[in-house]
Design a protein around this motif. Structure first.
Motif, short mmCIF file in Angstrom:
data_model
loop_
_atom_site.label_atom_id
_atom_site.label_comp_id
_atom_site.label_asym_id
_atom_site.label_seq_id
_atom_site.Cartn_x
_atom_site.Cartn_y
_atom_site.Cartn_z
N GLU A 2 -37.90 -35.15 -6.75
CA GLU A 2 -36.95 -36.34 -6.04
C GLU A 2 -36.06 -36.98 -6.89
OE1 GLU A 2 -36.57 -36.73 -2.77
OE2 GLU A 2 -38.12 -35.10 -2.39
N LYS A 8 -33.27 -34.81 -7.54
CA LYS A 8 -32.46 -34.92 -6.36
C LYS A 8 -31.32 -36.09 -6.09
CE LYS A 8 -35.33 -31.80 -3.40
NZ LYS A 8 -36.37 -31.67 -2.87
N ALA A 9 -32.18 -37.17 -6.57
CA ALA A 9 -31.54 -38.47 -6.28
C ALA A 9 -30.53 -38.94 -7.45
CB ALA A 9 -32.49 -39.57 -6.35
N ASN A 10 -30.65 -38.27 -8.71
CA ASN A 10 -29.79 -38.54 -9.53
C ASN A 10 -28.36 -38.24 -9.04
OD1 ASN A 10 -28.05 -37.63 -12.03
ND2 ASN A 10 -29.97 -37.72 -13.24
N LYS A 11 -27.44 -39.01 -9.53
CA LYS A 11 -26.20 -38.92 -9.13
C LYS A 11 -25.41 -37.80 -9.66
CE LYS A 11 -22.80 -42.04 -9.87
NZ LYS A 11 -22.29 -43.34 -10.61
N TYR A 48 -26.60 -34.85 -10.12
CA TYR A 48 -27.07 -33.88 -9.66
C TYR A 48 -26.77 -33.89 -8.16
CZ TYR A 48 -29.60 -31.94 -13.48
OH TYR A 48 -30.03 -31.42 -14.53
N ALA A 49 -26.68 -35.01 -7.61
CA ALA A 49 -26.35 -35.31 -6.06
C ALA A 49 -25.24 -34.72 -5.64
CB ALA A 49 -26.70 -36.67 -5.47
N SER A 93 -24.16 -28.95 -5.14
CA SER A 93 -25.05 -28.26 -4.66
C SER A 93 -25.45 -26.89 -4.82
CB SER A 93 -24.72 -28.35 -2.95
OG SER A 93 -23.49 -27.95 -2.75
#
Ligand code: NAI
Length: 286
Positions: A84, A87-90, A92-93, A96
């Motif tokens: 998580e 996924k939440a890391n700016k 990486y977010a 895609s």
């Protein structure tokens, strides 16, 4: 028809991945690269702003074209593997489809197939620590990013590598000789990568006549090598002690990769090829 290459581990114009891309482009290949997600924005904007234009010049005077840059994090095989907090890391977010499986699917839907797969990446969070001081977590992270990443890439790209294709990774002599300073389990990771090169050569060779080799490269002042901290010393040591007393250029490794990927190397597989001015052959420094 021209060949298509996917090179994982290009994020600037200083490393072996960039040099390999150039040599393959000079030989007529179409170039796709996989760039580590946290480095993606800087790499793409630098490319766009022309920061690499001088380094893009090929022997015939034209500029290397990178047809497409794919985000990639080779420590994750598919979205189920991604924690998580990542996924939440700016950073990486913002992108895609950067797990290995998704990157292979993206290349497949964009281009259908490739001929050449290059793995030019490594990471060992505890590389500056001696093995005796390396944690289990650091050791396993080195193996995950530097060794299994290759197994995973080949596994996921194999279905789209054309029969007769070729795959190459980069290794280092610390796998078989003691190189104090190359710590954190990175020496272990390179030993695994070299052993896997042989087993994968067998499996991919029998399946699709794909050749699998690794280049044991001498020292280069790349971004990754500077982070280890002893690169200038290793370059000086090689200059003094190697049979060929000259600085190694990344282009020499790139040219070897182009040879290995070509039909000129059609019977070479499962090999560790030294591109190090011969340093590996010395038994004692003189
Ligand atoms: P580099 O910094 O140009 O390349 C390493 C790349 O790995 C970077 O682009 C980094 O963003 C990427 N990377 C790190 N973790 C990643 C991940 N989880 N997913 C995707 N990409 C990731 O440095 P260099 O030195 O050219 O490294 C390329 C290969 O050459 C590595 O396997 C390295 O061990 C090997 N090598 C380097 C030598 C040297 O003296 N520079 C000597 C012998 C081998």
């Amino acid at each position: 028809k021209g060949k298509r290459a996917f090179i994982a581990g290009v994020a600037d114009d200083n490393g072996y991945g960039w040099a390999i891309a150039k040599s393959l482009a000079a030989a007529g290949a179409e170039i796709l690269v996989g760039t580590w997600v946290p480095a993606l924005n800087i790499f793409e904007s630098s490319l766009r702003r022309g920061k690499f234009d001088e380094s893009r010049v090929l022997p015939d005077g034209s500029l290397m074209e990178i047809t497409k840059v794919y985000p990639l994090d080779a420590v994750f095989d598919n979205p189920d593997d991604v924690p998580e907090e990542v996924k939440a890391n700016k950073r990486y977010a913002g992108s895609s489809n950067w797990t290995v499986q998704e990157a292979a699917e993206a290349v497949k839907s964009d281009f259908g197939s490739i001929d050449i797969l290059v793995h030019s990446l490594a990471n060992g969070p505890e590389v500056t620590k001696p093995l005796l001081e390396t944690s289990r977590k650091g050791y396993l992270a080195a193996i995950s990013a530097s060794s299994y990443s290759y197994v995973s890439l080949l596994k996921h790209f194999l279905p789209i590598i054309n029969r007769g294709g070729s795959s190459i990774s980069l290794t280092y002599i610390a796998s078989e000789r003691i190189i104090p300073g190359y710590g954190g389990g990175m020496s272990s990771a390179k030993a695994a990568l070299e052993s896997d090169t042989r087993v994968l050569a067998f499996e991919a060779g029998r399946k699709k006549r794909i050749r699998v080799n690794t280049i044991s490269a001498g020292p280069l002042r790349s971004r990754a090598a500077k982070a280890i901290g002893f690169i200038d010393m290793m370059i000086d040591y090689s200059l003094v002690n190697a049979p060929l007393q000259k600085e190694l250029s990344a282009e020499e490794v790139g040219n070897t990769a182009a040879f290995l990927a070509s039909p000129l190397a059609s019977a070479i597989t499962g090999a560790v090829i030294y591109v190090d001015n011969g340093l590996n052959t010395m038994g004692v420094g003189v």
